[in-house]
Design a protein around this motif. Sequence first.
Motif, PDB file in Angstrom:
ATOM      1  N   ILE A  31       0.826  -1.208   0.000  1.00 30.82           N
ATOM      2  CA  ILE A  31       0.000   0.000   0.000  1.00 30.82           C
ATOM      3  C   ILE A  31       0.860   1.257   0.000  1.00 30.82           C
ATOM      4  O   ILE A  31       0.594   2.221  -0.708  1.00 30.82           O
ATOM      5  N   ASN A  35       2.172   0.737  -4.388  1.00 38.30           N
ATOM      6  CA  ASN A  35       0.989   1.305  -5.039  1.00 38.30           C
ATOM      7  C   ASN A  35       0.962   2.825  -4.902  1.00 38.30           C
ATOM      8  O   ASN A  35       1.003   3.364  -3.806  1.00 38.30           O
ATOM      9  N   TYR A  38      -2.898   5.623  -3.966  1.00 34.98           N
ATOM     10  CA  TYR A  38      -3.393   6.231  -2.730  1.00 34.98           C
ATOM     11  C   TYR A  38      -2.878   7.650  -2.546  1.00 34.98           C
ATOM     12  O   TYR A  38      -3.533   8.493  -1.956  1.00 34.98           O
ATOM     13  N   LYS A  39      -1.687   7.906  -3.066  1.00 34.68           N
ATOM     14  CA  LYS A  39      -1.151   9.267  -2.944  1.00 34.68           C
ATOM     15  C   LYS A  39      -1.997  10.232  -3.750  1.00 34.68           C
ATOM     16  O   LYS A  39      -2.314  11.340  -3.316  1.00 34.68           O
ATOM     17  N   SER A  41      -5.143   9.780  -4.604  1.00 35.96           N
ATOM     18  CA  SER A  41      -6.440   9.911  -3.950  1.00 35.96           C
ATOM     19  C   SER A  41      -6.375  10.905  -2.808  1.00 35.96           C
ATOM     20  O   SER A  41      -7.298  11.672  -2.584  1.00 35.96           O
ATOM     21  N   ALA A  42      -5.263  10.881  -2.071  1.00 33.74           N
ATOM     22  CA  ALA A  42      -5.144  11.784  -0.934  1.00 33.74           C
ATOM     23  C   ALA A  42      -5.124  13.227  -1.409  1.00 33.74           C
ATOM     24  O   ALA A  42      -5.737  14.101  -0.809  1.00 33.74           O
ATOM     25  N   ASN A  45      -8.453  14.313  -2.375  1.00 31.86           N
ATOM     26  CA  ASN A  45      -9.273  14.537  -1.191  1.00 31.86           C
ATOM     27  C   ASN A  45      -9.176  15.962  -0.694  1.00 31.86           C
ATOM     28  O   ASN A  45     -10.177  16.575  -0.374  1.00 31.86           O
ATOM     29  N   VAL A  46      -7.966  16.461  -0.580  1.00 30.55           N
ATOM     30  CA  VAL A  46      -7.789  17.739   0.104  1.00 30.55           C
ATOM     31  C   VAL A  46      -7.676  18.938  -0.810  1.00 30.55           C
ATOM     32  O   VAL A  46      -8.071  20.035  -0.453  1.00 30.55           O
TER      33      VAL A  46
ATOM     34  N   LYS B 284      -7.187   3.628   4.067  1.00 34.23           N
ATOM     35  CA  LYS B 284      -6.137   3.120   3.173  1.00 34.23           C
ATOM     36  C   LYS B 284      -5.462   4.255   2.416  1.00 34.23           C
ATOM     37  O   LYS B 284      -4.252   4.223   2.174  1.00 34.23           O
ATOM     38  N   ILE B 285      -6.257   5.264   2.041  1.00 31.29           N
ATOM     39  CA  ILE B 285      -5.660   6.421   1.359  1.00 31.29           C
ATOM     40  C   ILE B 285      -4.655   7.097   2.285  1.00 31.29           C
ATOM     41  O   ILE B 285      -3.543   7.443   1.877  1.00 31.29           O
ATOM     42  N   GLY B 288      -1.645   4.696   2.706  1.00 34.41           N
ATOM     43  CA  GLY B 288      -0.957   4.538   1.427  1.00 34.41           C
ATOM     44  C   GLY B 288      -0.257   5.801   0.978  1.00 34.41           C
ATOM     45  O   GLY B 288       0.831   5.763   0.397  1.00 34.41           O
ATOM     46  N   SER B 289      -0.874   6.965   1.266  1.00 39.08           N
ATOM     47  CA  SER B 289      -0.276   8.206   0.777  1.00 39.08           C
ATOM     48  C   SER B 289       0.983   8.578   1.556  1.00 39.08           C
ATOM     49  O   SER B 289       1.696   9.499   1.187  1.00 39.08           O
ATOM     50  N   LYS B 295       4.758  11.714   5.193  1.00 40.60           N
ATOM     51  CA  LYS B 295       4.650  13.128   4.827  1.00 40.60           C
ATOM     52  C   LYS B 295       5.311  14.024   5.855  1.00 40.60           C
ATOM     53  O   LYS B 295       5.419  15.234   5.659  1.00 40.60           O
ATOM     54  N   THR B 301      -2.276  15.212   5.539  1.00 39.20           N
ATOM     55  CA  THR B 301      -3.497  15.942   5.184  1.00 39.20           C
ATOM     56  C   THR B 301      -4.749  15.122   5.447  1.00 39.20           C
ATOM     57  O   THR B 301      -5.775  15.648   5.829  1.00 39.20           O
ATOM     58  N   GLN B 302      -4.635  13.825   5.243  1.00 40.28           N
ATOM     59  CA  GLN B 302      -5.808  12.963   5.418  1.00 40.28           C
ATOM     60  C   GLN B 302      -6.325  13.010   6.852  1.00 40.28           C
ATOM     61  O   GLN B 302      -7.513  13.143   7.100  1.00 40.28           O
ATOM     62  N   PHE B 305      -7.197  16.793   8.271  1.00 38.93           N
ATOM     63  CA  PHE B 305      -8.449  17.378   7.823  1.00 38.93           C
ATOM     64  C   PHE B 305      -9.634  16.432   8.001  1.00 38.93           C
ATOM     65  O   PHE B 305     -10.629  16.524   7.298  1.00 38.93           O
ATOM     66  N   PHE B 307     -10.431  13.372   7.313  1.00 43.55           N
ATOM     67  CA  PHE B 307     -10.988  12.426   6.348  1.00 43.55           C
ATOM     68  C   PHE B 307     -11.120  11.041   6.975  1.00 43.55           C
ATOM     69  O   PHE B 307     -11.966  10.265   6.579  1.00 43.55           O
TER      70      PHE B 307
END
Lengths: 610, 420
Positions: A31, A35, A38-39, A41-42, A45-46, B284-285, B288-289, B295, B301-302, B305, B307
């Motif tokens: 993950i 992959n 997800y980055k 998607s993040a 999101n914001v 997962k986001i 995964g991010s 970061k 950020t997830q 904020f 999420f």
Amino acid sequence: MSRNKFADRRLFFYFLFGGSAVLLLITLFGIQVINNSYKISAENNVIKAVTIYPERGYIYDREGVLLVTNQRAYDLMVTPRQVRLLDTLALCEIINIDLEYFNKNIKIAKRYSTRKASLFLKEISKQTAAQLQERLYEFPGFYLQERTMRQYPESSAAHILGYVSQVPDYILKKDDYYKRNDNYGISGVESSYEKDLRGVQGTQYLIRDVWNRPKGSFANGEYDSLAVNGKDIELSIDIQLQEYAEQLMLNKKGSIVAIEPSTGEILSLVSSPYYDPNLLVGRSRSPNFNRMYKDANKALFDRSLLAEYPPGSTFKLVNALIGLQEGVIYDGTRFTCDEGWRFSAKLKIGCHAHRSPLNLIESIEQSCNAYYCNTFRRIIEKYPTAAAGYENWRNHVLSFGLGKFLDNDLYTGRPGRVPTVDFYNKQYGEKRWKAPTVISLAIGQDALVVSPIQMANMCAVIANRGHYYTPHIVRKVDGAPLNDSTYSVPKYTSIGKKHYSTIINGMERVFIGKHGTAKTARLKDIEICGKTGTAENPHGDDHSIFIAFAPKDNPKIALAVYVENGGWGSTWAAPIASLMIEKYLTGKISNTKQEAFILNGNLMNTEDAK
Amino acid sequence: MRNNKTFFANIDWTLVTIYFCMLLFGWLNIYAANYGEGAYNLISMQAEPGKQLFWIATSCVWIFFILLLDGKFYTTFSYLIYAFMVLLLIGVLIVGKEIGGAKSWYDLGSFSMQPAEFAKVGVLLALSKYLSQLNLNLNKLETQLRALAILTLPILLIMLQPDAGSAIVFASLFLVLFREGIPAVYLTIIGLAITLFIITLKFEILTATIITTVVTILFGYLLKKGRNSIKPAIFSLIIGLGFIQSVGYLYNDILRPHQRSRIDLILGKIDDIHGAGYNLHQSKIAIGSGGFTGKGFLDGTQTKFNFVPEQSTDFIFCTIGEEWGFIGSFITISLFVGLLFRLIILAERQRSTFSRVYGYGVATILFCHFFINIAMTIGIMPVIGIPLPFFSYGGSSLWGFSILLFIFIKLDAYRMDILR
């Protein structure tokens, strides 16, 4: 020491704990490291892209009169979570909606999100918005969002300008530029010059939390782009002439197209019945559109571009020119007319009573049918087979810009129809038709159809003595003249220039000749050349047709007038053409009696469409 | 050593160090998860990071008293503590505060208390006490049932709340019975049942039936015990197929709708990132991010904020994954593996059965929380709302886990004094 015979079972725990940890680590590696989705998607999101809307370009007429501008309008937005309504009815009253609409749209907004704002009522006028703004504190959860709508100070030229609406779904699908609810030019110049008028949207990237609350700009605005306002456009239309033409066509169905022959610029383009373009703006667009869409007189239908009528007797000019070019007639050729042209007992083309025989100029002045039946027959029969003769004739006709799309900057159009050899082969059988079979083509009937703008262009061809510039509606974009060879390179007909003078003399006689078919529409100080036409209409009264240009030398205007169900060309179309020409060239009207007759004329079978 | 009876004598510093490392890392992530919310001071009793500091401080008070008490205290009062915990679990069903449809909390004015977190200690003490009897034979059905009864009573009470997550944790203590000698066949049957349950839900009844039949026949053939193996094979096949048939009932009538959709989500039978799958998708986001290095502290950020839901409690691992990346994940998991392995090593060196059973129990409970919690945030397990020990925000869980762990540290420190 202890009775510990199951000590080996500790290995199970090592495997269980160790194995589980490895499983978690492998999955996390997948993950987090392998992959990448997800980055992305993040970020989605914001980071919220906020569109900055450019101002749509203005539209002016050829004299610089402002035709289309923008007005502020307001969308009423609602954030359901914040709504604390004490007096629902007061809100409904101000914005003129019923309780049903209110409840329905609150429910829709809630379904979308309780925390995010939804569109509640779009395009509220400035006046209503002002009223609402004063009392908005009474309605928490509601706020007004500014947007622009079109405004038409001149209230005319609706068909030319077209209208702006929300971008349709099929455009959304194929063009990434647009987002839902963006403005989009649906018809007219708004459509054909959409890319110039719309400008370029800017984008501001903001960081938002899960409830869509702004948390500042992203990367200090490094990726933001500014909006670029749309380009202003100058039309070739003379709005005074356009409005006068609209007045003349009031309560009549039909079309007026006026062109400046030396440039191909369209001076006026009227389709009647017409409507006030302000009707198709904002909240009233949809009800007005539906009303006009259902109306029997089809005010939304642009007759000047889309209607296809037989050219009738005006087409005799083209046949005369082809006859001269092919050498089958000359100025002095005379044909007898026995109140028509008789081929056999069954086949006869009638004509009105006049002196016989007539020469070429007289045949134009008096619009003799027999003359052109004979001419047409000679043109076709010059060749060994009817098909070969016909094909030759047809090529001449096509060179007048008939039977094909004009391919200009108007958003729509029709090719008209100059029937092909195949067309008649299918209708009558190969080699089973001859000139007399299709003899109605001689007088602009049969399967021949042209649109009013093609007719006006045909007139411009004659005014120019053999060439035309593709008719177009826009002169300047963003202050710069159009630089397009489509409009600057003349297109020549297959007819020699010398043959036009005879025809033009004939057209002048239509006004000044003793027996001229439009002598009542003559103008004292202006040399007009014209030709009447009457198109047979299977659905009712004949259509009144007239084409004209003026002055005779160095023509400034060429036009075609169609009045549906107007009977003879001389009754309605000729006076209208004459009034238009006088208005354009002198700015005044000398024959006010005739003007009054036209202005008051009512040929509509239903009430005023405007 | 015995004459060196200072307060910290014989304490296993490895466990203590891991414990405080986890508290520190956990607190940093609770701070990050709350960061960016704006106006108020994060280190105050109005904010989670501030409150967690209070819970950490009070946990140290608990630790002080645990280490102060004589090791015999725990063996002596095991059943009494167990009884007290059972009373608390009954009481919460009557006077508990209902949150999200479950009565799991006592409302104590400005604080709430979750008895299930403390009951773990009581249950484990009672189980240890029971299993440490001389000449106990876990092959006897009666002994097995009594041991199970100690577990089952609190499980039933917790199911009434209902709190499926905690119930699963208590049930995991069965593994301790396995270490103490309960026949391996029980564990095999439980393992097979779980496998069959998943296969049936994933591939429907017909496929599961075929798979089961083929596997049974293969096993029967491979074991080659001749004719004698036919009867047991057929018998187990019938049981297996019967279980497959009842999976539908278990799934549809025992599980509640949100539990069903969480299972469907993991099995890939539904894909709904806005509804039931929203939490998992956002979680997962977030993780995964984070990428390999993350970061950066306070830059997620997830989580910042909002999420991710429950981001400082059950989903605290999202913050770890997002801000510290795979490195953070690796560190966290390594800390847990270190803790668990150390617990097993220490448990094995105990002279008393009581201490050993207790040590295994602590390891099993912590493992259960650790694995289920992280696995649910990355979609290996259905979402089961249990905290990540020593990381998640929350007074009850931190107190509960601290007490659980330090009683063992005390027992371990005391091991020389106990003969048996």
